[in-house]
Write an enzyme that holds these catalytic residues in place. Structure first.
Site, PDB file in Angstrom:
ATOM      1  N   ARG A  26       7.934   6.808 -21.201  1.00 53.82           N
ATOM      2  CA  ARG A  26       7.909   8.028 -20.688  1.00 53.82           C
ATOM      3  C   ARG A  26       8.100   9.085 -21.925  1.00 53.82           C
ATOM      4  O   ARG A  26       7.970  10.315 -21.582  1.00 53.82           O
ATOM      5  CB  ARG A  26       9.338   8.117 -19.951  1.00 53.82           C
ATOM      6  N   LYS A  62       8.525  -4.550   2.073  1.00 53.99           N
ATOM      7  CA  LYS A  62       8.607  -4.136   3.329  1.00 53.99           C
ATOM      8  C   LYS A  62       7.922  -2.709   3.815  1.00 53.99           C
ATOM      9  O   LYS A  62       7.265  -2.054   2.906  1.00 53.99           O
ATOM     10  CB  LYS A  62      10.001  -3.535   3.453  1.00 53.99           C
ATOM     11  N   GLY A 101       6.239   0.523 -10.324  1.00 52.07           N
ATOM     12  CA  GLY A 101       6.844  -0.302 -11.286  1.00 52.07           C
ATOM     13  C   GLY A 101       6.103  -1.777 -11.385  1.00 52.07           C
ATOM     14  O   GLY A 101       5.646  -2.184 -12.440  1.00 52.07           O
ATOM     15  N   GLY A 128       8.699   6.570  -6.604  1.00 56.38           N
ATOM     16  CA  GLY A 128       9.127   7.532  -5.482  1.00 56.38           C
ATOM     17  C   GLY A 128       8.384   8.522  -5.453  1.00 56.38           C
ATOM     18  O   GLY A 128       7.824   9.080  -4.379  1.00 56.38           O
TER      19      GLY A 128
END
Ligand code: AMP
Length: 395
Positions: free
Chosen positions: A35, A198, A354, A377
């Site tokens: 990052r 999920k 990730g 996200g």
């Protein structure tokens, strides 16, 4: 959309929201500087113009001013990556910071203390945003990882700068353009591979992608909810029974849109959730009672490879199995290799999240993939077709 290259920062101060939320070990050393490296081009541009860069970020989830979350720990790594000395302020707002900012000279870089030491940051507090805003002439957002948050430093602050004085950082610009390139103007056929545990966490993504892609490959734990919705026996595999009806509706929409859906046709099943489980390969519908599917099987891998090799644009998010256990990492790694191969042949590939990013890094494919997103996200929300607060605030 104003970009950094449209601004000359000579003798100007730029407040840059970066994402320096990096992992630290127990000696407070940075264990992955991706990052920081990703933020370097924006910082270099401001400094090269003869401007002043004031960097702000969050680190972890501190409850108040917790020393272990201080950004001072990362100063040596930031200096190493940027190849120059930087200054550090032990607060992010207030008189001491303002004095430190006044003393800065063209070419200087100042890193502010962790923004989340103030609960106002996450609350999107207007006064806190105003206190930050008064530190600089320009606001630059380069923190794609938090662009889906309406926090003080990621969105609210932008209201204190007019259109000429706020801009996309180079990383944010690259992220947005690569997603546009894949989904908005991607060469066809476009294939999306969506995996992970999920369905519930990726419903919005799947629904949006149905309108955009030619092929939709669903793998990982979420595939079992779809397989069960189609009437297959799934043993003890992970499933969201309360999402079966929704899965049926999604399957109907996929059919109606004429999108080609690829679900696993065979699986690696295990007699327990463990790396030392007994395993076997079975066809769909043949999962023995009390066994669970933990990876995709060889026929599925072959089928997915064929679809990927025929694609001109490929988007991948989420693992195909429980890749944390070596025994069940093969499916995820095979998808990475297939995408690498197709990319070398000229396909445009975008990989994010990730687990998928870790897989392509482990396989040494980083240079082959067209774009590796730094967002988790935020990327999912972009793929859902949502307006991200951090991006909207810059427009
Ligand atoms: P996500 O955060 O939704 O992308 O999900 C990632 C997680 O999904 C990883 O930790 C995987 O171990 C898990 N996962 C993938 N496939 C399966 C599976 N067949 N059964 C259980 N968990 C799975």
């Amino acid at each position: 959309m104003k970009t950094l290259d449209q601004i000359n920062f000579k003798n100007k101060k730029a407040l840059v929201r970066v994402d320096f939320n990096v992992p630290l070990n127990d000696k407070f050393e940075v264990t992955d500087n991706t990052r920081i490296v990703a933020a370097k081009p924006s910082i270099d541009k401001i400094v090269a113009d003869g401007g002043i860069a004031i960097l702000m970020s969050h680190l972890g989830r501190p409850k108040g001013k917790e020393a272990k979350f201080s950004l001072k720990h990362i100063v040596p790594e930031v200096e190493k990556v940027l190849g120059r000395k930087i200054k550090f302020a032990s607060d992010s707002i207030g008189q001491d910071v303002e004095k430190a900012v006044e003393a800065l000279k063209p070419g200087d870089i100042l890193l502010l203390e962790n923004l989340r030491f103030y609960p106002e940051e996450k609350k999107g507090d207007v006064d806190f945003a105003k206190s930050l805003a008064k530190l600089a002439d320009y606001y630059v957002n380069d923190a794609f990882g938090t662009a889906h948050r309406a926090h003080a430093s990621t969105a609210v602050i932008a209201d204190f700068f007019d259109k000429e004085h706020k801009a996309f950082g180079k990383l944010l610009e690259k992220e947005v353009k690569s997603i546009q390139k894949a989904l908005g103007e991607g060469n066809r056929p476009i294939t999306a591979i969506i995996g992970g545990a999920k369905v519930s966490s990726k419903i919005g993504v799947i629904e949006n992608l149905i309108d955009k892609v030619d092929n939709l490959i669903i793998v990982g734990g979420m595939a079992y909810t779809f397989l069960k919705a189609l009437g297959n026996k799934i043993g003890d595999s992970i499933v969201e029974d309360d999402k079966i009806d929704l899965a049926k509706k999604i399957l109907e929409k996929i059919r109606a849109k004429g999108v080609r859906l690829i679900l696993p046709v065979d699986l690696v099943v295990a007699d327990k959730f463990s790396n030392d489980a007994n395993t076997k390969v079975v066809s769909i519908g043949q999962i023995p009672d009390h066994w669970q599917g933990l990876d995709i099987g060889p026929e599925t891998i072959k089928m997915i490879d064929a679809v990927i090799q025929d694609s001109k644009t490929i988007i991948w998010n989420g693992p195909a199995g429980v890749f944390e256990f070596e025994k069940f990492a093969h499916g995820t790694e095979s998808i990475g290799l297939s995408i690498g191969k197709a990319s070398v042949k000229g396909a445009y590939s975008l990989v994010g999240g990730g687990d998928s990013v870790a897989a392509v890094k482990k396989l040494g494919l980083t240079d082959k993939i067209s774009y590796i997103s730094t967002g988790g996200g935020a990327l999912l929300e972009m793929l859902e077709g949502k307006d991200l607060p951090g991006i909207k605030a810059l427009m």
